[in-house]
Motif scaffolding. Structure first.
Motif, PDB file in Angstrom:
ATOM      1  N   VAL A  73      -4.035  -0.461  23.817  1.00 31.51           N
ATOM      2  CA  VAL A  73      -3.508   0.847  23.413  1.00 31.51           C
ATOM      3  C   VAL A  73      -3.510   1.002  21.895  1.00 31.51           C
ATOM      4  N   THR A  74      -3.033  -0.024  21.206  1.00 29.83           N
ATOM      5  CA  THR A  74      -2.929   0.051  19.745  1.00 29.83           C
ATOM      6  C   THR A  74      -4.293   0.217  19.096  1.00 29.83           C
ATOM      7  N   LEU A  75      -5.269  -0.568  19.548  1.00 25.14           N
ATOM      8  CA  LEU A  75      -6.616  -0.480  18.974  1.00 25.14           C
ATOM      9  C   LEU A  75      -7.195   0.908  19.153  1.00 25.14           C
ATOM     10  N   LEU A  76      -7.086   1.466  20.349  1.00 26.45           N
ATOM     11  CA  LEU A  76      -7.661   2.788  20.601  1.00 26.45           C
ATOM     12  C   LEU A  76      -6.919   3.889  19.850  1.00 26.45           C
ATOM     13  N   GLN A  77      -5.601   3.761  19.788  1.00 30.14           N
ATOM     14  CA  GLN A  77      -4.829   4.766  19.054  1.00 30.14           C
ATOM     15  C   GLN A  77      -5.194   4.753  17.574  1.00 30.14           C
ATOM     16  N   VAL A  78      -5.263   3.568  16.991  1.00 29.74           N
ATOM     17  CA  VAL A  78      -5.621   3.446  15.569  1.00 29.74           C
ATOM     18  C   VAL A  78      -7.067   3.894  15.349  1.00 29.74           C
ATOM     19  N   GLY A  79      -7.942   3.604  16.315  1.00 34.06           N
ATOM     20  CA  GLY A  79      -9.312   4.089  16.211  1.00 34.06           C
ATOM     21  C   GLY A  79      -9.359   5.613  16.154  1.00 34.06           C
ATOM     22  N   GLY A  80      -8.504   6.262  16.949  1.00 29.80           N
ATOM     23  CA  GLY A  80      -8.414   7.722  16.905  1.00 29.80           C
ATOM     24  C   GLY A  80      -7.918   8.232  15.562  1.00 29.80           C
ATOM     25  N   TYR A  81      -6.960   7.527  14.978  1.00 31.42           N
ATOM     26  CA  TYR A  81      -6.417   7.936  13.676  1.00 31.42           C
ATOM     27  C   TYR A  81      -7.471   7.880  12.568  1.00 31.42           C
ATOM     28  N   TYR A  82      -8.328   6.851  12.603  1.00 33.86           N
ATOM     29  CA  TYR A  82      -9.169   6.577  11.430  1.00 33.86           C
ATOM     30  C   TYR A  82     -10.657   6.801  11.647  1.00 33.86           C
ATOM     31  N   HIS A  83     -11.055   7.398  12.771  1.00 34.21           N
ATOM     32  CA  HIS A  83     -12.490   7.602  12.978  1.00 34.21           C
ATOM     33  C   HIS A  83     -13.057   8.681  12.061  1.00 34.21           C
ATOM     34  N   ARG A  84     -12.174   9.436  11.398  1.00 33.52           N
ATOM     35  CA  ARG A  84     -12.636  10.471  10.460  1.00 33.52           C
ATOM     36  C   ARG A  84     -12.158  10.190   9.033  1.00 33.52           C
ATOM     37  N   ILE A  85     -11.772   8.952   8.781  1.00 30.82           N
ATOM     38  CA  ILE A  85     -11.196   8.614   7.470  1.00 30.82           C
ATOM     39  C   ILE A  85     -12.244   8.621   6.370  1.00 30.82           C
ATOM     40  N   GLY A  86     -13.530   8.705   6.739  1.00 28.49           N
ATOM     41  CA  GLY A  86     -14.585   8.794   5.735  1.00 28.49           C
ATOM     42  C   GLY A  86     -14.487  10.038   4.881  1.00 28.49           C
ATOM     43  N   MET A  87     -13.743  11.039   5.365  1.00 27.60           N
ATOM     44  CA  MET A  87     -13.532  12.273   4.594  1.00 27.60           C
ATOM     45  C   MET A  87     -12.921  11.995   3.229  1.00 27.60           C
ATOM     46  N   LEU A  88     -12.209  10.895   3.116  1.00 30.78           N
ATOM     47  CA  LEU A  88     -11.572  10.570   1.826  1.00 30.78           C
ATOM     48  C   LEU A  88     -12.604  10.282   0.742  1.00 30.78           C
ATOM     49  N   LYS A  89     -13.824   9.920   1.165  1.00 35.24           N
ATOM     50  CA  LYS A  89     -14.890   9.632   0.198  1.00 35.24           C
ATOM     51  C   LYS A  89     -15.892  10.775   0.095  1.00 35.24           C
ATOM     52  N   GLY A  90     -15.563  11.895   0.726  1.00 38.28           N
ATOM     53  CA  GLY A  90     -16.450  13.047   0.697  1.00 38.28           C
ATOM     54  C   GLY A  90     -16.933  13.385   2.088  1.00 38.28           C
ATOM     55  N   GLU A  91     -18.208  13.122   2.367  1.00 42.64           N
ATOM     56  CA  GLU A  91     -18.755  13.404   3.688  1.00 42.64           C
ATOM     57  C   GLU A  91     -18.275  12.361   4.690  1.00 42.64           C
ATOM     58  N   ASN A  92     -18.000  12.817   5.908  1.00 44.43           N
ATOM     59  CA  ASN A  92     -17.489  11.914   6.938  1.00 44.43           C
ATOM     60  C   ASN A  92     -18.656  11.194   7.603  1.00 44.43           C
ATOM     61  N   THR A  93     -19.048  10.039   7.048  1.00 46.94           N
ATOM     62  CA  THR A  93     -20.152   9.248   7.574  1.00 46.94           C
ATOM     63  C   THR A  93     -19.668   7.824   7.833  1.00 46.94           C
ATOM     64  N   TRP A  94     -20.490   7.052   8.568  1.00 49.41           N
ATOM     65  CA  TRP A  94     -20.126   5.661   8.827  1.00 49.41           C
ATOM     66  C   TRP A  94     -20.040   4.868   7.521  1.00 49.41           C
ATOM     67  N   GLU A  95     -20.937   5.149   6.586  1.00 47.25           N
ATOM     68  CA  GLU A  95     -20.920   4.426   5.317  1.00 47.25           C
ATOM     69  C   GLU A  95     -19.594   4.623   4.590  1.00 47.25           C
ATOM     70  N   ASN A  96     -19.084   5.859   4.609  1.00 48.89           N
ATOM     71  CA  ASN A  96     -17.811   6.133   3.950  1.00 48.89           C
ATOM     72  C   ASN A  96     -16.633   5.560   4.738  1.00 48.89           C
ATOM     73  N   VAL A  97     -16.713   5.636   6.077  1.00 46.70           N
ATOM     74  CA  VAL A  97     -15.671   5.032   6.910  1.00 46.70           C
ATOM     75  C   VAL A  97     -15.614   3.527   6.657  1.00 46.70           C
ATOM     76  N   GLU A  98     -16.790   2.912   6.597  1.00 48.02           N
ATOM     77  CA  GLU A  98     -16.862   1.467   6.351  1.00 48.02           C
ATOM     78  C   GLU A  98     -16.281   1.110   4.992  1.00 48.02           C
ATOM     79  N   GLU A  99     -16.577   1.907   3.986  1.00 47.57           N
ATOM     80  CA  GLU A  99     -16.069   1.638   2.645  1.00 47.57           C
ATOM     81  C   GLU A  99     -14.545   1.699   2.604  1.00 47.57           C
ATOM     82  N   VAL A 100     -13.982   2.724   3.240  1.00 49.15           N
ATOM     83  CA  VAL A 100     -12.524   2.855   3.283  1.00 49.15           C
ATOM     84  C   VAL A 100     -11.914   1.702   4.081  1.00 49.15           C
ATOM     85  N   GLY A 101     -12.552   1.371   5.204  1.00 46.88           N
ATOM     86  CA  GLY A 101     -12.032   0.302   6.052  1.00 46.88           C
ATOM     87  C   GLY A 101     -12.003  -1.036   5.351  1.00 46.88           C
ATOM     88  N   ARG A 102     -13.093  -1.378   4.673  1.00 45.55           N
ATOM     89  CA  ARG A 102     -13.149  -2.670   3.981  1.00 45.55           C
ATOM     90  C   ARG A 102     -12.197  -2.709   2.795  1.00 45.55           C
TER      91      ARG A 102
END
Length: 395
Positions: free
Chosen positions: A267-296
């Motif tokens: 439950v926790t993994l999926l819920q957190v995945g829902g929260y942060y699957h669009r977190i790439g927006m913080l770096k501009g365009e919502n892409t995997w590269e930006n999501v990965e950068e924020v995640g790391r």
């Protein structure tokens, strides 16, 4: 680089298996022909284990974070091998083999644990002059039962009842093999070694569970606790940057958590995945590269990073069930929110809408490589339909 490192570790492990087996043969002073036989068997078995390990890593079959820690399994296997070749020193009724099967399966996968445990058990029997088929059968069956009982552990980590059941079966099986055939007057002393073995096995299993909990199951508990808090700085920053994206993430996480509970997923993994699957927006365009950068940059746990990567990029092998749930939850929120955006007062026919969403996902090939079953897809659709009142928050 990582691939080369794993290859070197695998090669060293393969060689050590042969060396340890040969050394054990000389220690027990068995014939040279038998030593050669044991070494060949051990190397064939180890080669099979290494192949299965590489295959299951590629296909995503390994549980927990075992795919990222293959060297941990190989280290535990070598320690178990040393124990296996040392067991013939004590009576066969005293071998704590359920612990070996449990350890190897928890830190790899059920099938690999079974193959590895069987190989070590065979080597123990081959080096034990008085051991035979009955000993092998006893420990193979009890080891298989242990693997079956503990093949799926979740964050609740409920092992008490299953441990009791495993130990009770182990005691009954040992009594049948080592006590009943004894042609002596019945006495409690006949059960002394089985009782000692069960007690030692129980203590060792508790130690394994403790280590597994700290190193795997709850290794990232604190990180997940912080990430699942809606007041997390990253979510607050997302809300300030794009409120619509923030609420999309919140609603997606809600559906993910609902499905996870119904399908006994994390439950926790999926819920957190829902929260942060669009977190790439913080770096501009919502892409995997930006999501990965924020995640790391924020030390996202490996399992979360893998889930987000599967959401954004088609995996080389099979796709996890969690990734399928995240994609479907995101699709439902996107479609429902889009329809309300066109007409806030529209009355939606949710059964038809869900049928259309699922059909489109299936026809597009999004779920072609997914491990999720038709039965589970029907359960997910049912959960989504039960959330009709919740969708009003999207108007």
């Amino acid at each position: 680089m990582e691939k080369n490192k794993n290859t070197v570790i695998a090669a060293i492990s393969f060689a050590l298996v042969g060396v340890i087996t040969a050394a054990a043969g000389y220690f027990y002073r068995i014939q040279t022909v038998e030593i050669a036989r044991n070494v060949i068997i051990s190397l064939l078995g180890m080669g099979t284990i290494l192949y299965l390990l590489a295959h299951d890593v590629q296909k995503g079959f390994l549980s927990y974070d075992n795919a990222e820690h293959r060297s941990r399994f190989l280290f535990l296997f070598l320690i178990s091998l040393l124990c296996a070749v040392g067991f013939p020193i004590i009576p066969a009724a005293g071998w704590p083999y359920p612990v070996i099967f449990l350890t190897l399966s928890l830190f790899s996968g059920s099938f690999i644990g079974l193959v590895a445990g069987a190989l070590l058990l065979l080597l123990t029997v081959l080096h034990g002059g008085n051991a035979g088929a009955a000993d092998f059968f006893l420990y193979f069956v009890t080891g298989t039962v242990v693997i079956a009982l503990f093949r799926e552990l979740d964050e609740k980590y409920e092992v008490g009842v299953r441990t009791f059941a495993a130990q009770l079966l182990f005691f009954v099986a040992m009594s049948a093999v080592y006590v009943l055939p004894v042609n002596e007057v019945f006495s409690l002393e006949l059960f002394l070694i089985p009782i000692i073995n069960v007690s030692v096995t129980w203590l060792l299993m508790m130690a394994v569970f403790r280590y597994f909990s700290v190193s795997v199951m709850h290794k990232y508990s604190e990180e997940y606790r912080k990430l699942s808090f809606q007041g997390n700085p990253l979510l607050i920053e997302l809300k300030e940057k794009d409120k619509e994206e923030y609420f999309h993430a919140i609603h997606t996480a809600h559906l993910c958590a609902k499905v996870a509970k119904n399908l006994s997923m994390d439950v926790t993994l999926l819920q957190v995945g829902g929260y942060y699957h669009r977190i790439g927006m913080l770096k501009g365009e919502n892409t995997w590269e930006n999501v990965e950068e924020v995640g790391r940059a924020n030390d996202f746990p490996p399992a979360l990073m893998n889930l987000l990567k599967e959401y954004w990029k088609k995996p080389e092998g099979t796709q996890s069930k969690e990734a399928a749930v995240l994609k479907l939850s995101d699709a439902v929120i996107t479609v429902v929110k889009g329809m309300f955006k066109k007409d806030a007062n529209v009355i939606l026919n949710y059964p038809l809408l869900m049928d259309a969403i699922f059909r489109k996902r299936i026809e597009s090939g999004t779920l072609d490589e997914s491990l999720i079953s038709i039965s589970e897809l029907n359960t997910i659709k049912k959960v989504f339909l039960e959330e009709k009142l919740y969708y009003d928050f999207l108007r």
